[in-house]
Design an enzyme around this catalytic site. Structure first.
Site, PDB file in Angstrom:
ATOM      1  N   THR A 160       0.815  -1.230  -0.145  1.00  0.00           N
ATOM      2  CA  THR A 160       0.031  -0.090   0.229  1.00  0.00           C
ATOM      3  C   THR A 160       0.986   1.224  -0.054  1.00  0.00           C
ATOM      4  OG1 THR A 160      -1.788  -1.073   1.046  1.00  0.00           O
ATOM      5  CG2 THR A 160      -1.888   1.308   1.271  1.00  0.00           C
ATOM      6  N   ARG A 169      -9.281  11.637   9.441  1.00  0.00           N
ATOM      7  CA  ARG A 169     -10.636  11.126   9.449  1.00  0.00           C
ATOM      8  C   ARG A 169     -11.190  11.715  10.591  1.00  0.00           C
ATOM      9  NH1 ARG A 169      -8.424   5.077   8.147  1.00  0.00           N
ATOM     10  NH2 ARG A 169      -7.055   5.560   6.671  1.00  0.00           N
ATOM     11  N   HIS A 281      -7.622   4.678  -1.327  1.00  0.00           N
ATOM     12  CA  HIS A 281      -7.968   4.019  -0.077  1.00  0.00           C
ATOM     13  C   HIS A 281      -9.409   4.348   0.395  1.00  0.00           C
ATOM     14  CE1 HIS A 281      -5.192   2.287   2.883  1.00  0.00           C
ATOM     15  NE2 HIS A 281      -6.219   2.624   3.786  1.00  0.00           N
TER      16      HIS A 281
HETATM   17  C1  LIG Z   1     -12.260  -0.275   7.619  1.00  0.00           C
HETATM   18  C2  LIG Z   1     -11.459  -0.157   6.580  1.00  0.00           C
HETATM   19  C3  LIG Z   1     -10.231  -0.441   6.874  1.00  0.00           C
HETATM   20  C4  LIG Z   1      -9.071  -0.390   6.060  1.00  0.00           C
HETATM   21  N1  LIG Z   1      -7.743  -1.139   6.397  1.00  0.00           N
HETATM   22  C5  LIG Z   1      -6.977  -1.137   5.137  1.00  0.00           C
HETATM   23  C6  LIG Z   1      -5.540  -1.602   5.440  1.00  0.00           C
HETATM   24  O1  LIG Z   1      -5.379  -2.241   6.444  1.00  0.00           O
HETATM   25  N2  LIG Z   1      -4.851  -1.890   4.366  1.00  0.00           N
HETATM   26  C7  LIG Z   1      -5.025  -1.235   3.210  1.00  0.00           C
HETATM   27  O2  LIG Z   1      -4.148  -1.157   2.455  1.00  0.00           O
HETATM   28  N3  LIG Z   1      -6.273  -0.462   2.936  1.00  0.00           N
HETATM   29  C8  LIG Z   1      -7.282  -0.581   4.171  1.00  0.00           C
HETATM   30  N4  LIG Z   1      -8.420   0.149   3.548  1.00  0.00           N
HETATM   31  C9  LIG Z   1      -8.866   0.274   2.188  1.00  0.00           C
HETATM   32  C10 LIG Z   1      -9.474  -0.778   1.472  1.00  0.00           C
HETATM   33  O3  LIG Z   1      -8.473  -2.010   1.123  1.00  0.00           O
HETATM   34  C11 LIG Z   1     -10.009  -0.436  -0.043  1.00  0.00           C
HETATM   35  O4  LIG Z   1      -9.080   0.408  -0.601  1.00  0.00           O
HETATM   36  C12 LIG Z   1     -11.074   0.498   0.218  1.00  0.00           C
HETATM   37  O5  LIG Z   1     -12.055  -0.099   1.188  1.00  0.00           O
HETATM   38  C13 LIG Z   1     -11.933   0.538  -0.861  1.00  0.00           C
HETATM   39  O6  LIG Z   1     -12.865   1.210  -0.961  1.00  0.00           O
HETATM   40  P1  LIG Z   1     -14.648   1.139  -0.686  1.00  0.00           P
HETATM   41  O7  LIG Z   1     -14.612   0.557   0.737  1.00  0.00           O
HETATM   42  O8  LIG Z   1     -15.491   2.100  -0.917  1.00  0.00           O
HETATM   43  O9  LIG Z   1     -14.625  -0.412  -1.442  1.00  0.00           O
HETATM   44  C14 LIG Z   1      -9.414  -0.118   4.564  1.00  0.00           C
HETATM   45  C15 LIG Z   1     -10.582   0.331   4.290  1.00  0.00           C
HETATM   46  C16 LIG Z   1     -11.813   0.270   5.263  1.00  0.00           C
HETATM   47  C17 LIG Z   1     -12.932   0.581   4.964  1.00  0.00           C
END
Ligand SMILES: Cc1cc2nc3c(=O)[nH]c(=O)nc-3n(C[C@H](O)[C@H](O)[C@H](O)COP(=O)(O)O)c2cc1C
Length: 384
Positions: A160, A169, A281
Site C-alpha cells: 500500500t 478522518r 483507499h
Molecule cells: C475499515 C477499513 C479498513 C481498511 N484497512 C486497510 C488496510 O489495513 N490496508 C489497506 O491497504 N487498505 C485498507 N483499507 C482500504 C481498502 O483496502 C480499500 O482500499 C477501500 O475499502 C476501497 O473502498 P470501498 O470501501 O469503497 O470499497 C481499509 C478500508 C476500510 C473501510
C-alpha cells in the site's frame, strides 16, 4: 437480528444493519473517510454518471464471469480488499471473510493490521490469499511479515503506497476511535447500548494485531488512533527503490495499491510489479483526489496491455463492476461492500453480500448480452 441478513438485498441494507449492531465509534471507523468525504462520495457517484449500452439476442444461458488476475483464476471478477481490525467488526474477523471468499472462489486480502495470524489464515483458508504490506520504520518487522507470508505460501502481495501519513478522518476524532477500543466517557454510552457486540468482544479471544504484536505494543496493548499509527510508525522515507527491493525479496505476484497517475503506473511496470490497484483507499486518505473509476481509462490507455489493472473503491453494485471491466480493468475489489456485511452477520453476512453481488453480475451480464467478461469493452459504455 441475524434473520435480517436475509432481507439485505444490497450494500445499503447491510450498512443500515451494521449501524444498528456496531457501537458508534466502530461503525464510523468503517463508514467514514477523510476531511469532507468528497472523494469517498465521488468514488460511487462516478459510476452513476455513465451508462451501459447493451447488445441483445446473443444467447446468454451460460455465463462465465471468471477472470485471471495476478496469476490467480478468480471465479468472479471482484475480490475482497485487505482491511484492518476485522475482529472488531465481528468476533470471527478474517476467518469469516476468508471462508466466504473461499465459497465464491475469489481472492481474500489480509491486512498488515489484521487480527488473525498469517499462519492461522494459511491453515484455515484455501482460496487465493493476498497479503497487504505496510512498510514500518522497523525493518525487522517488515522482513518478518514477508518471511511469514513466504513460509505460509500466500499467493500475492500488495504494497500500500497511499498511507505515507494517516488521512484526516474526522469522524474518528469525534468518536475517539482507537485500536484497541479505549473506553471514554463518550464512547462508554455507545458500547453500553450495543450489548451483543460488547459481550462478543469481551468473551472471544483477546483482540490483537497478530502480524505486529511481537514488534509493537501500539494497536494491541497500547490504544492508538489510526492517524497516530500511520504518522508515527510508517516509514515515510519509502520510495520506488524500496518498493523494487520488496518486490524482489518477495519474488511472487506483486501489486502496488494506491496508484493513481499514469507516471506511477509506468514506474510500477519498471519495478516489475504484476498489478496496480487503482485506489484512493476508499476516500480515507487524500480527500479531493480523483476517483479510481474516473481515472481508469487514462491508465488503461497508457499501460493496459502491460500490467493487470484492478479498479477499487466505491463499488456497491454489479453494474459498477461491469462498467469498470468495460473500460479495461481486469478485476475490481472493495472493502465496505463486505465489511458492513461482516458486521451484520459474520461469515453468513459476507456470503450474503457476495451472493447479492454475484447474482447482480450474472443477471447484468445476461442483460448486457455477454457470456464472458472479455466480451465487455468501451463500446458498452457512454459518458453523459
Ligand atoms: C475499515 C477499513 C479498513 C481498511 N484497512 C486497510 C488496510 O489495513 N490496508 C489497506 O491497504 N487498505 C485498507 N483499507 C482500504 C481498502 O483496502 C480499500 O482500499 C477501500 O475499502 C476501497 O473502498 P470501498 O470501501 O469503497 O470499497 C481499509 C478500508 C476500510 C473501510
Amino acid at each position: 437480528m441475524f434473520d435480517n441478513i436475509k432481507n439485505c438485498y444490497n450494500t445499503k441494507d447491510f450498512r443500515k444493519l451494521a449501524k444498528k449492531i456496531l457501537p458508534g465509534p466502530i461503525f464510523h471507523y468503517i463508514d467514514g473517510a477523510a476531511d469532507d468525504e468528497v472523494t469517498y462520495r465521488r468514488n460511487t457517484e462516478a459510476y452513476e454518471q455513465c451508462d451501459l449500452v447493451p447488445n441483445v439476442l446473443t444467447g446468454v444461458e451460460n455465463i462465465d464471469m471468471s477472470t485471471t488476475v495476478m496469476g490467480q483464476k478468480l471465479e468472479m471478477p471482484f475480490f475482497l480488499s485487505p482491511t484492518a481490525l476485522q475482529r472488531l467488526f465481528h468476533h470471527d474477523g478474517e476467518i469469516a471473510v476468508g471462508k466466504a471468499a473461499e465459497k465464491f472462489g475469489t481472492m481474500f486480502g489480509i491486512s498488515s493490521l489484521g487480527t488473525v495470524s498469517i499462519e492461522e489464515i494459511a491453515k484455515k483458508i484455501t482460496t487465493p490469499k493476498l497479503f497487504q504490506l505496510y512498510v514500518h520504520k522497523d525493518k525487522g518487522l517488515n522482513k518478518s511479515m514477508i518471511d511469514r507470508c513466504k513460509e505460509a505460501k500466500f499467493d500475492a502481495m500488495a504494497l500500500t503506497v497511499d498511507t505515507i501519513v494517516g488521512g484526516n478522518r474526522e469522524r474518528d476524532l469525534y468518536t475517539g476511535f482507537t485500536s484497541p477500543p479505549r473506553l471514554t466517557l463518550s464512547s462508554l454510552f455507545s458500547f453500553a447500548m450495543h450489548l451483543r457486540w460488547t459481550f462478543n468482544y469481551l468473551t472471544h479471544s483477546k483482540f490483537e494485531l497478530s502480524q505486529l504484536k511481537d514488534y509493537l505494543q501500539e494497536g494491541t496493548n497500547i490504544s492508538v488512533s489510526v492517524g497516530e499509527y500511520f504518522t508515527t510508525l510508517i516509514d515515510q522515507s519509502m520510495d520506488w527503490k524500496a518498493a523494487e527491493e520488496i518486490n524482489k525479496y518477495w519474488g511472487k505476484a506483486f501489486a502496488l495499491k494506491g496508484i493513481m497517475s499514469v507516471e506511477d503506473a509506468k514506474k510500477a511496470i519498471d519495478i516489475g510489479a504484476t498489478a496496480i490497484i487503482l485506489s484512493n483507499h476508499g476516500g480515507r486518505q487524500l480527500d479531493g483526489s480523483r476517483s479510481p473509476f474516473d481515472q481508469l481509462s487514462e491508465i488503461v490507455d497508457a499501460v493496459g496491455d502491460k500490467i493487470d489493472i484492478i479498479c477499487e473503491g466505491g463499488i456497491r453494485r454489479g453494474t459498477h463492476v461491469l462498467k469498470a471491466l468495460s473500460l479495461g480493468a481486469k478485476a475490481c475489489s472493495g472493502g465496505r461492500l463486505y465489511l458492513y456485511a461482516l458486521a451484520a452477520g459474520g461469515q453468513k453476512g459476507v456470503e450474503k453480500a457476495l451472493t447479492n453481488l454475484h447474482s447482480e453480475i450474472e443477471r447484468d451480464m445476461k442483460l448486457m448480452g455477454v457470456t464472458k467478461i472479455s466480451q465487455l469493452n468501451s463500446e458498452n459504455i457512454r459518458f453523459r
